[in-house]
Design a protein around this motif. Sequence first.
Motif, PDB file in Angstrom:
ATOM      1  N   ASP A  26       0.826  -1.205   0.000  1.00  5.51           N
ATOM      2  CA  ASP A  26       0.000   0.000   0.000  1.00  5.51           C
ATOM      3  C   ASP A  26       0.865   1.262   0.000  1.00  5.51           C
ATOM      4  OD1 ASP A  26       0.850  -0.643   2.602  1.00  5.51           O
ATOM      5  OD2 ASP A  26      -0.786   0.481   3.520  1.00  5.51           O
ATOM      6  N   VAL A  27       2.024   1.191   0.637  1.00  6.98           N
ATOM      7  CA  VAL A  27       2.944   2.322   0.614  1.00  6.98           C
ATOM      8  C   VAL A  27       3.508   2.499  -0.799  1.00  6.98           C
ATOM      9  CG1 VAL A  27       5.122   3.225   1.528  1.00  6.98           C
ATOM     10  CG2 VAL A  27       3.532   2.047   3.052  1.00  6.98           C
ATOM     11  N   THR A  28       3.892   1.388  -1.428  1.00  6.42           N
ATOM     12  CA  THR A  28       4.406   1.450  -2.796  1.00  6.42           C
ATOM     13  C   THR A  28       3.375   2.047  -3.741  1.00  6.42           C
ATOM     14  OG1 THR A  28       5.775  -0.507  -2.389  1.00  6.42           O
ATOM     15  CG2 THR A  28       5.399   0.091  -4.682  1.00  6.42           C
ATOM     16  N   ASP A  29       2.119   1.634  -3.604  1.00  9.40           N
ATOM     17  CA  ASP A  29       1.050   2.168  -4.442  1.00  9.40           C
ATOM     18  C   ASP A  29       0.873   3.669  -4.220  1.00  9.40           C
ATOM     19  OD1 ASP A  29       0.600  -0.340  -5.478  1.00  9.40           O
ATOM     20  OD2 ASP A  29      -1.102  -0.780  -4.176  1.00  9.40           O
ATOM     21  N   ALA A  30       0.959   4.104  -2.964  1.00  8.69           N
ATOM     22  CA  ALA A  30       0.812   5.529  -2.650  1.00  8.69           C
ATOM     23  C   ALA A  30       1.951   6.335  -3.275  1.00  8.69           C
ATOM     24  CB  ALA A  30       0.787   5.731  -1.136  1.00  8.69           C
ATOM     25  N   ILE A  31       3.145   5.779  -3.268  1.00 11.10           N
ATOM     26  CA  ILE A  31       4.294   6.469  -3.868  1.00 11.10           C
ATOM     27  C   ILE A  31       4.115   6.576  -5.375  1.00 11.10           C
ATOM     28  CG2 ILE A  31       6.769   6.315  -4.309  1.00 11.10           C
ATOM     29  CD1 ILE A  31       7.030   4.945  -1.558  1.00 11.10           C
ATOM     30  N   ARG A  32       3.685   5.503  -6.012  1.00  9.28           N
ATOM     31  CA  ARG A  32       3.483   5.534  -7.462  1.00  9.28           C
ATOM     32  C   ARG A  32       2.417   6.560  -7.842  1.00  9.28           C
ATOM     33  NH1 ARG A  32       4.015  -0.847  -7.732  1.00  9.28           N
ATOM     34  NH2 ARG A  32       6.131  -1.033  -8.561  1.00  9.28           N
ATOM     35  N   ALA A  33       1.335   6.591  -7.095  1.00  6.48           N
ATOM     36  CA  ALA A  33       0.282   7.577  -7.371  1.00  6.48           C
ATOM     37  C   ALA A  33       0.816   8.992  -7.196  1.00  6.48           C
ATOM     38  CB  ALA A  33      -0.915   7.338  -6.445  1.00  6.48           C
ATOM     39  N   ALA A  34       1.662   9.188  -6.192  1.00  2.42           N
ATOM     40  CA  ALA A  34       2.250  10.508  -5.951  1.00  2.42           C
ATOM     41  C   ALA A  34       3.162  10.917  -7.106  1.00  2.42           C
ATOM     42  CB  ALA A  34       3.028  10.498  -4.634  1.00  2.42           C
ATOM     43  N   VAL A  35       3.876   9.959  -7.685  1.00  2.00           N
ATOM     44  CA  VAL A  35       4.758  10.272  -8.820  1.00  2.00           C
ATOM     45  C   VAL A  35       3.951  10.781 -10.004  1.00  2.00           C
ATOM     46  CG1 VAL A  35       6.375   9.311 -10.500  1.00  2.00           C
ATOM     47  CG2 VAL A  35       6.546   8.652  -8.106  1.00  2.00           C
TER      48      VAL A  35
END
Length: 207
Positions: A26-35
Amino acid sequence: MTTERDAAGGGAQRRAPAGAAVLREDVTDAIRAAVFAELAEVGYGRMSMEGIARRAGVGKAAVYRRWRSKLPLVLDLVPAVAAGGLPVPDTGTLHGDVREVLEVAARALGHPVAAQIVPDLLAEAARSPEMAEALRSALRGTYGGIAEAVVRQAVARGELAPTTDPGLALDLLAGPLYWHVSVMRAPLPPPTLDHLARATTAALTTS
């Protein structure tokens, strides 16, 4: 060793197995969305790992734990940018397939986020061989596969010669479309799409 503290303000820590940090999906997904959001808002040149972490609501360590810098982070996301959810059409005619590819691709390129990200990444590719190669590979893999399928189906129906070059089909499909939507920033109403589809189909059948 403990799991990563995914929130920027910290949080409870738990023991990780085998002494390694656990990378939460879920953290990885949040980072990708932020990018994606950062690329659309500030562009690649002004984007920073700190800004990505802040937008994702995580600590900088969570970002650096996954990617050492913004270039490999963006390169990791290039295939997702290129894919755009484009399906392989199968309408029963070459013109119908071409028309559907153009319509779906125009809609994808015209999306507000894609309209900001794609030209920015292409501009960066002029300065970064790694970015250029990543974009070439991703675009060739996605759109090249669609062009090959369109040609293969048309050959099977007897609409195109077996010697038809899928690379030419890709050029004819992507070039005018990208120019119209991403460079000229012009709308593509149905009559224009119809005209472009007829011209592309005619060019392929006479090549």
